[in-house]
Write an enzyme that holds these catalytic residues in place. Sequence first.
Site, short mmCIF file in Angstrom:
data_model
loop_
_atom_site.label_atom_id
_atom_site.label_comp_id
_atom_site.label_asym_id
_atom_site.label_seq_id
_atom_site.Cartn_x
_atom_site.Cartn_y
_atom_site.Cartn_z
N GLU A 30 17.18 -17.75 -8.24
CA GLU A 30 16.79 -16.38 -8.54
C GLU A 30 16.23 -16.27 -9.97
OE1 GLU A 30 16.14 -13.83 -7.02
OE2 GLU A 30 16.37 -12.15 -8.38
N CYS A 73 0.85 -1.18 0.00
CA CYS A 73 0.00 0.00 0.00
C CYS A 73 0.89 1.24 0.00
CB CYS A 73 -0.94 0.11 1.20
SG CYS A 73 -2.08 -1.26 1.33
N GLU A 89 7.59 -14.75 -11.27
CA GLU A 89 6.85 -13.61 -10.75
C GLU A 89 6.41 -12.65 -11.84
OE1 GLU A 89 8.99 -11.25 -7.87
OE2 GLU A 89 10.85 -11.46 -8.97
N LYS A 118 5.80 -4.28 -3.94
CA LYS A 118 7.24 -4.10 -3.79
C LYS A 118 7.70 -4.25 -2.34
CE LYS A 118 11.25 -3.08 -5.46
NZ LYS A 118 11.87 -4.20 -6.18
N ARG A 134 3.93 -0.08 -4.87
CA ARG A 134 3.76 -0.67 -3.55
C ARG A 134 2.48 -1.51 -3.43
NH1 ARG A 134 7.00 1.77 0.26
NH2 ARG A 134 5.63 1.02 1.88
N LYS A 167 12.48 -14.98 -10.83
CA LYS A 167 12.21 -13.85 -11.74
C LYS A 167 11.19 -14.27 -12.80
CE LYS A 167 13.38 -11.14 -10.02
NZ LYS A 167 14.13 -11.04 -8.81
N ASN A 180 -1.78 1.86 5.78
CA ASN A 180 -0.93 0.80 5.26
C ASN A 180 -0.55 -0.08 6.44
OD1 ASN A 180 1.07 -0.80 4.09
ND2 ASN A 180 2.62 0.81 4.17
N GLY A 181 -0.94 -1.35 6.43
CA GLY A 181 -0.63 -2.23 7.56
C GLY A 181 -1.81 -3.12 7.86
N HIS A 198 17.26 -36.58 -8.11
CA HIS A 198 16.53 -37.14 -6.95
C HIS A 198 15.05 -36.80 -6.99
CE1 HIS A 198 20.29 -38.47 -5.22
NE2 HIS A 198 20.78 -37.29 -5.54
N TRP A 247 -2.80 -2.70 -1.67
CA TRP A 247 -2.53 -4.13 -1.84
C TRP A 247 -3.38 -4.79 -0.76
CZ3 TRP A 247 -0.73 -8.32 0.94
CH2 TRP A 247 -0.28 -9.42 0.20
C1 F6R Z 1 11.48 -10.65 -6.01
C2 F6R Z 1 11.27 -9.68 -4.96
C3 F6R Z 1 10.86 -10.16 -3.61
C4 F6R Z 1 11.69 -9.43 -2.54
C5 F6R Z 1 11.20 -9.81 -1.15
C6 F6R Z 1 12.04 -9.17 -0.08
O1 F6R Z 1 11.84 -10.05 -7.19
O2 F6R Z 1 11.41 -8.51 -5.17
O3 F6R Z 1 11.01 -11.53 -3.50
O4 F6R Z 1 13.02 -9.76 -2.72
O5 F6R Z 1 9.87 -9.41 -0.99
O6 F6R Z 1 12.01 -7.79 -0.16
P1 F6R Z 1 13.11 -6.89 0.52
O7 F6R Z 1 14.40 -7.16 -0.14
O8 F6R Z 1 12.63 -5.48 0.30
O9 F6R Z 1 13.13 -7.26 1.97
#
Ligand code: F6R
Length: 613
Positions: A486, A2, A493, A608, A27, A490, A100-101, A509, A74
């Site tokens: 990773e 949010c 998501e 984010k 966000r 990527k 937000n929360g 396995h 969100w």
């Molecule tokens: C993936 C991504 C998320 C963040 C995760 C942690 O691309 O962005 O998996 O890495 O939510 O976020 P931070 O690093 O802000 O604690």
Amino acid sequence: MCGIVGYIGERDAMPILAKGLQRLEYRGYDSAGLAILSNGTLTTHKRAGKVADLLEHINGETIPGTLGIGHTRWATHGAPNDVNAHPHESFSRTISIIHNGIIENYSALKKELSKRGYKFRTETDTEILATLIEDIQKNTGAQLEEAVRLALNEVIGAYAIVVISDAEPDKIIAARKGSPLVIGIGEHEYFVASDASPIVEYTKNVVYMNDEEVATISRVDGLSIKTIRNQVKTPYIEELELNLEEIEKGGFEHFMLKEIYEQPTSIRDSMRGRLNARAGTVSLGGIKDYEKKLLNADRIIMVACGTSWHAAMVGEYLFEDLARVPVEVEYASEFRYRNPVLGENDVVIAISQSGETADTLAAVQLAKSRGATIFGICNVVGSSISRETHAGSFTHAGPEIGVASTKAFTAQLTLLTLMALRIGHKKGTIPESRYQTLLAELDRIPEKVKETLKTDEKVREIAETFSSVRNFLYLGRGYNFPVALEGALKLKEISYIHAEGYPAAEMKHGPIALIDDDMPVVVLATNQSAYDKIINNIHEVKARNARIIAIVSKGDTVISEMADYTIEIPATAEQLSPIVSVIPLQLMAYHMAVLRGCNVDQPRNLAKSVTVE
Ligand code: F6R
């Protein structure tokens, strides 16, 4: 999650809120709304969907008024629809609030308020808080600020809120606990926002609010801050380092692509003033005072989530390899709830781009309460995690706006490498010549990343071939295993293709059962140490008819012959290879998402900054 924004000043609030919401949209983006207070009347507009949907609904109309609040959501409590979108009004519609929360005890509060005859229009926890404030005012005659303060004493949970009331039309009340909030101070105007991006265009003077603080911003008396226990605080004004260009797309079609291309610079910026390869030194000012703790640590525990957790895994390899200290990597969400054994000689390194991730923050608080020393690696200056840790280093990656993390990851790896090298060198666990070679090679990494970005077109062509598949497998060994994870994350998501990352040898396995000609396999094959083993793994996959996309070091002829598609990247030391080998995987996910028509910067269901657990 949010985004919240508020304005009080002399200009029309509406365009400032609209622009602020667009900047904060990363966000959360399932609904948006704003409320303007003018001549004692509140006008509210809200809509499910993006900020653009809200603005289309408002249809170019400027609602007059120099005080207002806006929110991009969100969803946590209640479906993402028009009704549950913020702002929310109190029972008699006199108070408007954005939040937000999560208010954890909202159902108990709701029950209590219902008993007193209040009715609710939405499924949200936020509406309960608005009506609780109204109820306190009704019962005590308190002014808005006092009522907010008293209400927050009854609340369990996390919040960043901004509250306005038609009875006090020259005031904004803001408060935070667990969710970020920053106040911008301009000439006869104030801004409140979840981060500085809606503010930087207007002023560089900001106050980062602390947990359990309530700010009152009045046209007459300016800014004052109290704790929720009524202690007066002196606002600490800081100067923002953020620039407007950093939060704009700068000619790129998407923030994610811009951020991928920024990596030669963001990696260099993360080393600047820290790495002096010529002099053979690494200096990390932010950890200086607690460095002894790192040097004498019995054990390092790295806590993080998502991509930052993958960076932590590379950190484990680096610290064990170079500094010879045992490392455990923990999902912050698991660590915080499993009564971990921690002592004074344990060092915790918390890694977080946003510095606001609720689980990572809680893990830090838990470890701190058990006597461990906490280091932070965060990207956002002033963020909650960076303020909670004993020491730490900021990754100077600049604002990361694309929801999928890219440049923050490589900046985290850069910082972890610098830390492991410094500690290893001080402990004498790295031979001097090896240390000097790695420093020199680290200094060359930004150039190598730049070189790697030239694979973009080739990666796009490969993505075209595979854009309609439903599954992908990513394999890597050693330092490249976390990179495989990773790469898979990527892809999932942003392109919504199911992908798994696996240690290459572990594949047999179980996951090998999935392999057929419909399951492309990306193999990270740059390791020198396990080269023959990777060749064996490729044979195993090929024998099951999978199409192979291999990431190899320049000049590799053996694996290139075996793979169906090869992406060549510059050779580098194995310890540093993740910083380079992740680049084509970021590009691959990006192109796949574009080809599949996905929203690259705002993938569905994600946000984010994950400020709820
Ligand atoms: C993936 C991504 C998320 C963040 C995760 C942690 O691309 O962005 O998996 O890495 O939510 O976020 P931070 O690093 O802000 O604690």
